[in-house]
Scaffold this motif. Structure first.
Motif, mmCIF file in Angstrom:
data_model
loop_
_atom_site.group_PDB
_atom_site.id
_atom_site.type_symbol
_atom_site.label_atom_id
_atom_site.label_comp_id
_atom_site.label_asym_id
_atom_site.label_seq_id
_atom_site.Cartn_x
_atom_site.Cartn_y
_atom_site.Cartn_z
ATOM 1 N N PHE A 54 0.807 -1.216 0.000
ATOM 2 C CA PHE A 54 0.000 0.000 0.000
ATOM 3 C C PHE A 54 0.843 1.268 0.000
ATOM 4 O O PHE A 54 0.388 2.319 -0.430
ATOM 5 C CB PHE A 54 -0.946 -0.011 1.213
ATOM 6 C CG PHE A 54 -1.859 1.171 1.277
ATOM 7 C CD1 PHE A 54 -2.833 1.367 0.300
ATOM 8 C CD2 PHE A 54 -1.753 2.098 2.296
ATOM 9 C CE1 PHE A 54 -3.682 2.460 0.350
ATOM 10 C CE2 PHE A 54 -2.603 3.193 2.355
ATOM 11 C CZ PHE A 54 -3.569 3.369 1.377
ATOM 12 N N VAL A 55 2.080 1.187 0.442
ATOM 13 C CA VAL A 55 2.948 2.366 0.578
ATOM 14 C C VAL A 55 3.000 3.227 -0.690
ATOM 15 O O VAL A 55 2.867 4.448 -0.602
ATOM 16 C CB VAL A 55 4.366 1.957 1.053
ATOM 17 C CG1 VAL A 55 5.328 3.121 0.990
ATOM 18 C CG2 VAL A 55 4.288 1.385 2.465
ATOM 19 N N GLY A 61 1.004 12.234 -5.601
ATOM 20 C CA GLY A 61 0.869 11.988 -7.036
ATOM 21 C C GLY A 61 0.012 10.771 -7.342
ATOM 22 O O GLY A 61 -0.812 10.795 -8.260
ATOM 23 N N ALA A 62 0.207 9.701 -6.577
ATOM 24 C CA ALA A 62 -0.585 8.487 -6.789
ATOM 25 C C ALA A 62 -2.054 8.740 -6.497
ATOM 26 O O ALA A 62 -2.939 8.274 -7.219
ATOM 27 C CB ALA A 62 -0.057 7.350 -5.919
ATOM 28 N N MET A 66 -5.057 8.344 -9.205
ATOM 29 C CA MET A 66 -6.173 7.409 -9.014
ATOM 30 C C MET A 66 -7.520 8.131 -9.012
ATOM 31 O O MET A 66 -8.490 7.636 -9.578
ATOM 32 C CB MET A 66 -5.989 6.615 -7.725
ATOM 33 C CG MET A 66 -4.890 5.582 -7.825
ATOM 34 S SD MET A 66 -4.742 4.574 -6.352
ATOM 35 C CE MET A 66 -4.257 5.779 -5.129
ATOM 36 N N LEU A 67 -7.562 9.300 -8.388
ATOM 37 C CA LEU A 67 -8.804 10.062 -8.364
ATOM 38 C C LEU A 67 -9.147 10.558 -9.773
ATOM 39 O O LEU A 67 -10.294 10.449 -10.221
ATOM 40 C CB LEU A 67 -8.695 11.231 -7.383
ATOM 41 C CG LEU A 67 -9.983 11.961 -7.069
ATOM 42 C CD1 LEU A 67 -11.039 11.014 -6.522
ATOM 43 C CD2 LEU A 67 -9.715 13.087 -6.083
ATOM 44 N N ALA A 68 -8.156 11.084 -10.475
ATOM 45 C CA ALA A 68 -8.375 11.564 -11.846
ATOM 46 C C ALA A 68 -8.815 10.414 -12.754
ATOM 47 O O ALA A 68 -9.735 10.573 -13.565
ATOM 48 C CB ALA A 68 -7.113 12.222 -12.385
ATOM 49 N N LEU A 69 -8.173 9.264 -12.624
ATOM 50 C CA LEU A 69 -8.541 8.104 -13.437
ATOM 51 C C LEU A 69 -9.983 7.687 -13.173
ATOM 52 O O LEU A 69 -10.745 7.414 -14.105
ATOM 53 C CB LEU A 69 -7.587 6.942 -13.156
ATOM 54 C CG LEU A 69 -7.840 5.658 -13.936
ATOM 55 C CD1 LEU A 69 -7.703 5.899 -15.440
ATOM 56 C CD2 LEU A 69 -6.882 4.567 -13.478
#
Length: 180
Positions: A54-55, A61-62, A66-69
């Motif tokens: 999970f790190v 950025g991650a 993920m939210l944008a995707l």
């Protein structure tokens, strides 16, 4: 006639068949489970990952990615609804510069068809989630992610079916307009 706004078609396009309306709405729903899983990761829930796995998802950025995707996938799926609604025939007036103009059928059909093919090819290998467990996920997490991503297999074929229905309806309306 105002040159900035194309007139609505003289012969209205027939309503979309009930199956196409349902398929268009289902398209938005099949994208939702995987998007909600990514949102859970953004909110700090490991969502099936081991602590070490999970790190990488804890970086800013991650989380943005993920939210944008998730948002972009859902918006793309929602565009399919335009193929069964009036705004797929005439651009809503509130949209700057092009509002009120008739949608050229191929301007909707070509991107939708290309998207349907791309999505079908992309998600055709989804079973890898069960076949090749992700080493940074728990076995239960791997199963849950597989279940949440499995509906995406339907995204391309549903989009293709709705696109074909849209194309047929618009072509039939154009033929009626030319005869009349």
């Amino acid at each position: 006639m105002d040159m900035e706004q194309a007139p609505s078609p003289a012969v209205p396009v027939t309503a979309a068949p009930r199956w196409a309306v349902r398929a268009a709405h289902l398209t938005a729903l099949v994208v939702l489970p995987s998007g909600l899983w990514r949102v859970a990761l953004v909110l700090g829930h490991p969502a099936g990952y081991t602590e070490a796995g999970f790190v990488p998802f804890e970086t800013f950025g991650a989380k943005v990615w993920m939210l944008a995707l998730s948002v972009l996938c859902e918006l793309a799926a929602l565009l399919t609804i335009g193929l069964v609604r009036p705004w797929g025939e005439v651009v809503p007036r509130w949209i700057p510069l092009i509002g009120g103009r008739a949608v050229r059928p191929m301007a909707a059909v070509v991107p939708a068809a290309v998207g349907a093919v791309a999505l079908t090819l992309m998600w055709a290998n989804v079973p890898w989630w069960w076949t090749y467990p992700h080493e940074d996920m728990t076995s239960t997490g791997n199963l849950v992610v597989g279940v949440l991503y499995q509906p995406l297999v339907l995204w391309g074929p549903l989009t293709a079916a709705v696109t074909l229905s849209y194309h047929r309806r618009r072509r039939a309306a154009r033929g009626r307009d030319q005869v009349g």
